[in-house]
Write a protein that holds these residues in place. Structure first.
Motif, mmCIF file in Angstrom:
data_model
loop_
_atom_site.group_PDB
_atom_site.id
_atom_site.type_symbol
_atom_site.label_atom_id
_atom_site.label_comp_id
_atom_site.label_asym_id
_atom_site.label_seq_id
_atom_site.Cartn_x
_atom_site.Cartn_y
_atom_site.Cartn_z
ATOM 1 N N ILE B 176 49.397 27.563 28.230
ATOM 2 C CA ILE B 176 49.734 26.041 27.917
ATOM 3 C C ILE B 176 50.317 26.024 26.353
ATOM 4 N N THR B 177 49.413 26.569 25.611
ATOM 5 C CA THR B 177 49.537 26.577 24.343
ATOM 6 C C THR B 177 51.131 27.262 23.791
ATOM 7 N N LYS B 178 51.443 28.242 24.480
ATOM 8 C CA LYS B 178 52.591 28.810 24.046
ATOM 9 C C LYS B 178 53.754 28.071 24.713
ATOM 10 N N GLY B 179 53.594 27.535 25.899
ATOM 11 C CA GLY B 179 54.502 26.633 26.400
ATOM 12 C C GLY B 179 54.702 25.271 25.708
ATOM 13 N N PHE B 180 53.565 24.803 25.432
ATOM 14 C CA PHE B 180 53.559 23.247 24.560
ATOM 15 C C PHE B 180 54.197 23.562 23.217
ATOM 16 N N THR B 181 54.091 24.486 22.673
ATOM 17 C CA THR B 181 54.656 24.888 21.409
ATOM 18 C C THR B 181 56.151 25.084 21.352
ATOM 19 N N ALA B 182 56.582 25.824 22.319
ATOM 20 C CA ALA B 182 58.151 25.725 22.598
ATOM 21 C C ALA B 182 58.637 24.295 23.184
ATOM 22 N N PHE B 183 58.078 23.646 23.717
ATOM 23 C CA PHE B 183 58.442 22.334 23.798
ATOM 24 C C PHE B 183 58.713 21.507 22.720
ATOM 25 N N GLU B 184 57.424 21.662 21.948
ATOM 26 C CA GLU B 184 57.829 20.902 20.436
ATOM 27 C C GLU B 184 58.806 21.199 20.084
ATOM 28 N N ASN B 185 58.943 22.539 19.924
ATOM 29 C CA ASN B 185 60.330 23.222 19.110
ATOM 30 C C ASN B 185 61.559 22.733 19.676
ATOM 31 N N LEU B 186 61.630 22.725 21.094
ATOM 32 C CA LEU B 186 62.724 22.347 22.042
ATOM 33 C C LEU B 186 63.322 20.928 21.675
ATOM 34 N N LEU B 187 62.335 20.097 21.823
ATOM 35 C CA LEU B 187 62.303 18.709 22.052
ATOM 36 C C LEU B 187 62.475 17.812 20.901
ATOM 37 N N VAL B 188 61.865 18.208 19.735
ATOM 38 C CA VAL B 188 61.425 17.483 18.588
ATOM 39 C C VAL B 188 62.830 16.705 17.886
ATOM 40 N N SER B 189 63.980 17.491 18.174
ATOM 41 C CA SER B 189 65.257 16.938 17.743
ATOM 42 C C SER B 189 66.117 16.197 18.688
ATOM 43 N N CYS B 190 66.015 16.240 19.790
ATOM 44 C CA CYS B 190 66.657 15.300 20.793
ATOM 45 C C CYS B 190 65.823 14.416 21.798
ATOM 46 N N ALA B 191 64.535 14.329 21.497
ATOM 47 C CA ALA B 191 63.831 13.457 22.148
ATOM 48 C C ALA B 191 64.059 12.173 21.785
ATOM 49 N N GLY B 192 64.006 11.024 22.748
ATOM 50 C CA GLY B 192 64.100 9.580 22.268
ATOM 51 C C GLY B 192 62.518 9.030 22.779
ATOM 52 N N LYS B 193 62.895 7.893 23.791
ATOM 53 C CA LYS B 193 61.655 7.536 24.283
ATOM 54 C C LYS B 193 60.976 8.494 25.406
ATOM 55 N N TYR B 194 61.937 9.434 25.835
ATOM 56 C CA TYR B 194 61.676 10.219 26.709
ATOM 57 C C TYR B 194 62.094 11.894 26.252
ATOM 58 N N ALA B 195 62.092 12.749 27.097
ATOM 59 C CA ALA B 195 62.199 14.072 26.584
ATOM 60 C C ALA B 195 63.567 14.501 25.916
ATOM 61 N N THR B 196 64.748 13.738 26.456
ATOM 62 C CA THR B 196 66.035 14.087 26.066
ATOM 63 C C THR B 196 66.918 12.873 25.617
ATOM 64 N N GLY B 197 66.144 11.880 25.415
ATOM 65 C CA GLY B 197 66.766 10.638 25.099
ATOM 66 C C GLY B 197 65.934 9.290 25.613
ATOM 67 N N ASP B 198 66.744 8.320 25.819
ATOM 68 C CA ASP B 198 65.971 7.176 26.212
ATOM 69 C C ASP B 198 65.947 6.772 27.907
ATOM 70 N N GLU B 199 66.727 7.814 28.516
ATOM 71 C CA GLU B 199 66.671 7.845 29.900
ATOM 72 C C GLU B 199 65.743 8.899 30.348
ATOM 73 N N VAL B 200 65.288 8.704 31.701
ATOM 74 C CA VAL B 200 64.540 9.862 32.451
ATOM 75 C C VAL B 200 65.173 10.758 32.979
ATOM 76 N N TYR B 201 65.088 11.959 32.610
ATOM 77 C CA TYR B 201 65.836 13.086 33.154
ATOM 78 C C TYR B 201 65.043 14.330 33.732
ATOM 79 N N LEU B 202 65.569 15.267 34.089
ATOM 80 C CA LEU B 202 65.029 16.541 34.747
ATOM 81 C C LEU B 202 63.756 16.825 34.026
#
Lengths: 220, 256
Positions: B176-202
Motif C-alpha cells: 500500500i505504501t509503495k502504491g500510495f507513494t506512486a499515486f501521490e507522484n502521479l496525481l499531484v500535478s493533474c488532480a483537481g477536485k478528483y484524481a484527474t480534474g474536476d470530473e469523476v473518471y476511471l
C-alpha cells in the motif's frame, strides 16, 4: 515508420520483463521507431535516482514521448493505441472488447504480480525456494485455467479471433515466460498453446522476444 | 430489442443534424420513448458481489454513476461461496465481482467497468485528452497490479499460514505504501477536485475503494498522502460513491 519526423520514443526496458515485452510487441505492431534504454533489474538499475525520476515505482517498462512519461505496460499500450490507431488493438464489438480486457486483467493482476522479481525473492527469502516455485506455479495454473475457459469459444487464429488484439499482447509474453522460465506444461491449455504457436509466425512478436533484445545476455 | 435500441441511437444522431426544430424535437421525443421502452424490457443486470471486496466496490460505483439498476447477488468469500460449483460456472476463477447482462457474463472489475462504459457512454469514465486518459490507466493499473493483488484474502491466508501474521501485515503495508507513494507522484500535478480534474473518471473508481480500505481496514496513516486524503473527502460528498461503500451493502454484517 509511423512516427518518422517526430521526436523518437524512448522505452525503458529489461530484456526478460514480460511487462516490457508486451510494450515491445505493441511498438512493433504499430511500426513505431524507438530508442531502447536497458534497465538491469538484477543489478538494481531500477533504484538509480535518475530512473526513479522517470518511474517512482522503480519498475519497467516506462515510455517517454517528448514531455510525456508513462509508466505501466497497460497504460503505455492504451496510449499508443489511442495516439497511433492503426492497426487497432481492440475490436469494435463490445463483448469481444470485454473479453480482451478480461484476458489482459487475468495476466496483469492475476498472474504477473505473483511471479515478478520482488515477490519471488521475498518468498524465497522468507520461506524457501520450493515454496517460491509452488507459489508461482499455482498463480500460473489458476490464471491459465481461467484464460483457457475464457478464450476457448472465441479464439480464432489468435486469442479473440483472426486479428491480433490486446489479449494477444498480454498472452504472448506470459506463455513465453511460463514455458521458458517456469517450465509449465502447456498440455492442459490447448487454446493457449495454439495461440502461442500463431505468434511464432509474426515478425512483430518475434522481434519483441526477450532473447532478441539489446540487453539480452550472450550466454542464454 | 437490441436492434430497436441501436436504431433509436441512429435516429437521435440524424435528428440532431436537422435544421427544422419541430422535426428534431419530435424525433427526440420518439427516441426517448423508444429508449424508455428498451430499458423497461431489458433484462436486469446482475452483480455478484461481496460487501468488503474492493474490486466489487469499484463496479458498484460505476453502476450507480451510470444510473443502472441491478440485482445484487451476494457471494460470501469468508464462507467459501466462491468455490460453489454454480458460482464457478459464472466465474471459473472464483472471484468477485462478476456481471451478468442477459447472455453476457463478464468477470473482473476492470473489464466490467469498461464494458459498462462502452455500452452506456454517459457519463463517460474516461476524459477525451490522450495524456489524461493515460494517467487514468496508470492509476488503474497501480491499484490492479501494484496494490490489490498483495492484499486479497488468498494471499492473507497464505502469508499468515506459511510465515506469520506480522509478516502478512508488513507485506500488505509495504504494498500500500509503495502504491500510495506512486499515486501521490502521479496525481499531484493533474488532480483537481478528483484524481484527474474536476470530473469523476476511471482513476477515481479505483482509488476510492483502495483509500477506503486503507482508512478502515488497514489503518494506514494518510498524512504522507495529502492528495489522496483530499480525494477521500471529495468522494464522501457524492451519493454514487457513498451508496457503494462496503458498509452500505445488502450483505454487510450488522455487527460492523
Amino acid at each position: 515508420m509511423a512516427n518518422s519526423g517526430a521526436e523518437k520514443l524512448k522505452l525503458y526496458s529489461y530484456w526478460r520483463s514480460s511487462c516490457a515485452h508486451r510494450v515491445r510487441i505493441a511498438l512493433a505492431l504499430k511500426g513505431l521507431d524507438y530508442e531502447y534504454i536497458p534497465v538491469n533489474l538484477i543489478k538494481g538499475d531500477q533504484f538509480d535516482p535518475d530512473f526513479k525520476q522517470i518511474n517512482p515505482m522503480g519498475t519497467v517498462p516506462a515510455l517517454v514521448d517528448g514531455d510525456v512519461v508513462i509508466n505501466d505496460s497497460f497504460a503505455i499500450i492504451m496510449y499508443l493505441d489511442e495516439k497511433y490507431p492503426e492497426p487497432p488493438l481492440l475490436p469494435r464489438d463490445i463483448h469481444k472488447r470485454a473479453v480482451n480486457y478480461q484476458a489482459m486483467s487475468i495476466v496483469l493482476s492475476g498472474i504477473q504480480p505473483h511471479q515478478n522479481l520482488a515477490v519471488i525473492r521475498y518468498i524465497e527469502e522468507k520461506i524457501n525456494a520450493e515454496e517460491k516455485t509452488a507459489w508461482v506455479n499455482n498463480a500460473i495454473t489458476k490464471g491459465f485455467t481461467a484464460l483457457e475457459k475464457l478464450l476457448v469459444n472465441c479464439a480464432g487464429k489468435h486469442a479473440t479471433g483472426d486479428e491480433i488484439y490486446l489479449a494477444d499482447l498480454f498472452l504472448a509474453p506470459q506463455i513465453h515466460g511460463a514455458i521458458n522460465r517456469f517450465q509449465i506444461n502447456m498440455e492442459p491449455y490447448p487454446t493457449l498453446a495454439k495461440c502461442y504457436e500463431s505468434y511464432n509466425e509474426l515478425p512483430s512478436f518475434q522481434n519483441a522476444l526477450p532473447e532478441k533484445q539489446p540487453d539480452a545476455p550472450s550466454t542464454i | 430489442m437490441v436492434w430497436f435500441g441501436f436504431f433509436s441511437k441512429q435516429n437521435k444522431v440524424i435528428g440532431e443534424e436537422e435544421t427544422h426544430n419541430n422535426r428534431r424535437n419530435l424525433r427526440r421525443r420518439r427516441t426517448n420513448s423508444l429508449l424508455i421502452v428498451f430499458d423497461f424490457y431489458q433484462a436486469k443486470l446482475k452483480l455478484y458481489s461481496y460487501w468488503r471486496s474492493s474490486c466489487a466496490h469499484r463496479v458498484r460505483i460505476a453502476l450507480t454513476l451510470k444510473g443502472l439498476n441491478y440485482e445484487y447477488v451476494p457471494v460470501n468469500l469468508l464462507k467459501g461461496d466462491q468455490s460453489d460449483p454454480d458460482f464457478k460456472k459464472i466465474n471459473p476463477m472464483g472471484t468477485v465481482p462478476a456481471l451478468v447482462d442477459g447472455d453476457v457474463v463478464i468477470n473482473d472489475s476492470f473489464a466490467i467497468i469498461m464494458y459498462l462504459d462502452d455500452k452506456y457512454p454517459e457519463p463517460p469514465l474516461l476524459p477525451s485528452d490522450l495524456h489524461k486518459r493515460a494517467v487514468n490507466y496508470q492509476a488503474t493499473s497501480i491499484v490492479m497490479c501494484g496494490i490489490q493483488p498483495h492484499q486479497n484474502m488468498a494471499l492473507f491466508r497464505y502469508l499468515e499460514e506459511k510465515i506469520n501474521a506480522e509478516e502478512k501485515t508488513a507485506w500488505i503495508t509495504n504494498a500500500i505504501t509503495k502504491g500510495f507513494t506512486a499515486f501521490e507522484n502521479l496525481l499531484v500535478s493533474c488532480a483537481g477536485k478528483y484524481a484527474t480534474g474536476d470530473e469523476v473518471y476511471l482513476a477515481d473508481l479505483f482509488l476510492a475503494p483502495q483509500i477506503h480500505a486503507a482508512f478502515n481496514r488497514f489503518q494506514i496513516n494518510m498524512e504522507p498522502y495529502p492528495t489522496l486524503a483530499k480525494f477521500h473527502e471529495s468522494y464522501n460528498e457524492l451519493p454514487a460513491f457513498q451508496n457503494a461503500v462496503p458498509e452500505n451493502q445488502p450483505d454487510t454484517p450488522s455487527t460492523i
